[in-house]
Design a protein around this motif. Structure first.
Motif, PDB file in Angstrom:
ATOM      1  N   ARG A 111      11.309  -4.319   0.940  1.00  0.00           N
ATOM      2  CA  ARG A 111      11.831  -3.882  -0.293  1.00  0.00           C
ATOM      3  C   ARG A 111      11.908  -5.043  -1.118  1.00  0.00           C
ATOM      4  O   ARG A 111      12.432  -5.871  -0.655  1.00  0.00           O
ATOM      5  N   GLU A 120       7.680   6.372  -1.580  1.00  0.00           N
ATOM      6  CA  GLU A 120       8.638   5.886  -0.596  1.00  0.00           C
ATOM      7  C   GLU A 120       7.754   6.843   0.420  1.00  0.00           C
ATOM      8  O   GLU A 120       8.110   7.563   1.126  1.00  0.00           O
ATOM      9  N   ARG A 143      22.721  -0.433   3.241  1.00  0.00           N
ATOM     10  CA  ARG A 143      21.498  -0.692   4.290  1.00  0.00           C
ATOM     11  C   ARG A 143      22.396  -0.441   5.741  1.00  0.00           C
ATOM     12  O   ARG A 143      22.161   0.376   6.464  1.00  0.00           O
ATOM     13  N   ALA A 202      16.720  -0.953  -8.647  1.00  0.00           N
ATOM     14  CA  ALA A 202      15.260  -0.056  -8.270  1.00  0.00           C
ATOM     15  C   ALA A 202      14.747   0.166  -8.995  1.00  0.00           C
ATOM     16  O   ALA A 202      15.311   1.615  -9.747  1.00  0.00           O
ATOM     17  N   VAL A 208      14.070  -5.075   4.844  1.00  0.00           N
ATOM     18  CA  VAL A 208      14.636  -5.884   3.518  1.00  0.00           C
ATOM     19  C   VAL A 208      14.675  -7.665   3.627  1.00  0.00           C
ATOM     20  O   VAL A 208      14.681  -7.929   4.618  1.00  0.00           O
TER      21      VAL A 208
END
Length: 397
Positions: free
Chosen positions: A50, A172, A310, A11, A374
């Protein structure tokens, strides 16, 4: 035995080579040049799914801004965190930088009072300032927009007078509360109107464009919007090959083609697959067979470390909504088809849709269409035993 690996999935981890973002970096660097000359410039917001490298990009841009002596602070908005306390802390840090120079100390009190008012009124849990009850009443304000605008205008004025421009990097953005977002837009707008060198570089999921445009009509003139997507074939080749060159390792053409086909050009997936392959290959030329031999390990790492975290955040009802999306076959899919797969009416599943959007799992595309935030999340769902069992059983329970 430890093996140095040139690939860095994770990340926001900075890869050894950032592929496909040269134009974006050069464009924002010109904005920074204007800001350094005390010229107000539009802010910029990057949106994308993402794994496309939004955080990597804004981290890179922050490093460039700092080299130009722009005052920078990074803010990551979280679902349960208070944005106000973070922006107040960043503003205080700017004042500390300014106050370090004796000739500017007299400028500090007015913006400090504005920050106190913001914190006391809108962040009850913040203990930054030790104030008496009388002082707390003095600093209380009823308007978040007014309080945040006062902070921005005051620090903006100091930025102009001291020739220390400011850039806040906000990641974000989609998790910001609507009231906070509207106040931030208004505060930035007023600061720019007055000609002060304050700028924002933001990043978030695709829904942020709608959030910003719905909140303030003039936000379209205040921000430059840029969508960040997967890499082209040529850009993907560079992301694959450049890091390995330092170790005299190369890829065959069919190996590169296989990686691009599997990863669909998403930067995070390229980094992850190449890391696995590099760890498990000792040849100087990586072949297609090496990629194929590592596919199970690659998918297992994605399933456990990227997708599952997730998926597990979803309630049982939300999981069934996701199953119904995947059952549609092609994405994006309409909410009416999701409802059909669940055997329910659209209005009864709309709250679940809203919850999944708020969690950042899905996002709306055009009218009534939905997709996952995603990449390849639908294929992960297809691999789940839960989905297979639900799909075989028919309609929702």
């Amino acid at each position: 035995m430890f093996k140095i690996n040139p690939y860095r999935p994770g990340a926001g981890l900075m890869p050894m080579y950032i592929a496909g973002r040269d134009e974006d970096i050069e464009s924002v660097e010109e904005m920074f040049n204007a800001l350094s000359m005390n010229i107000p410039t539009p802010s910029i917001v990057f949106s994308g799914l993402r794994g496309v490298g939004k955080t990597v990009l804004i981290n890179k841009l922050q490093g460039i801004a700092e080299e130009k002596d722009i005052f920078c602070r990074h803010i990551e908005v979280e679902e349960r965190n208070d944005f106000i306390s973070q922006i107040a802390t960043c503003s205080q840090a700017f004042l500390r930088k300014v106050s370090a120079k004796e000739k500017f100390k007299h400028l500090i009190q007015k913006p400090l009072d504005a920050i106190k008012s913001l914190v006391v009124s809108f962040d009850a849990n913040d203990n930054t300032f030790s104030l008496s009850l009388q002082e707390k009443e003095l600093y209380k304000s009823n308007s978040l927009t007014q309080s945040l605008t006062e902070v921005f205008v005051n620090i903006g004025e100091i930025a102009y007078k001291t020739e220390i421009p400011i850039c806040f990097f906000i990641d974000e953005i989609q998790y910001m509360k609507q009231k906070e977002l509207g106040s931030l837009i208004a505060a930035l707008h007023r600061t720019n109107q007055l000609g002060y060198p304050v700028m924002i570089v933001g990043a978030g999921l695709p829904k942020i464009y709608k959030m910003l445009s719905e909140e303030k009509s003039y936000s379209e003139r205040l921000f430059v919007y840029k969508e960040i997507g997967s890499l082209t074939y040529e850009q993907s080749c560079k992301a694959i090959e450049e890091p390995a060159k330092k170790f005299s390792v190369e890829y065959s053409k069919d190996a590169i083609d296989k990686i691009v086909d599997v990863t669909k050009g998403y930067p995070f997936f390229i980094q992850q697959l190449c890391q696995v392959v590099y760890n498990n290959t000792n040849e100087k030329t990586i072949q297609k067979s090496h990629i194929e031999n590592c596919m199970n390990d690659f998918l297992k790492i994605l399933d456990v470390g990227f997708f599952k975290v997730r998926y597990e955040r979803c309630s049982d009802g939300e999981k069934r909504f996701i199953f119904a999306m995947v059952k549609c076959g092609e994405l994006p899919c309409t909410i009416s088809n999701v409802a059909k797969n669940l055997g329910k009416k659209v209005k009864t599943i709309s709250p679940t849709r809203a919850q999944l959007i708020n969690k950042g799992i899905i996002f709306p595309i055009r009218h009534s269409e939905l997709d996952f935030t995603v990449p390849e999340f639908d294929n992960y769902i297809r691999r789940l035993g839960e989905y297979k069992q639900w799909n075989e059983s028919g309609l929702d329970e």
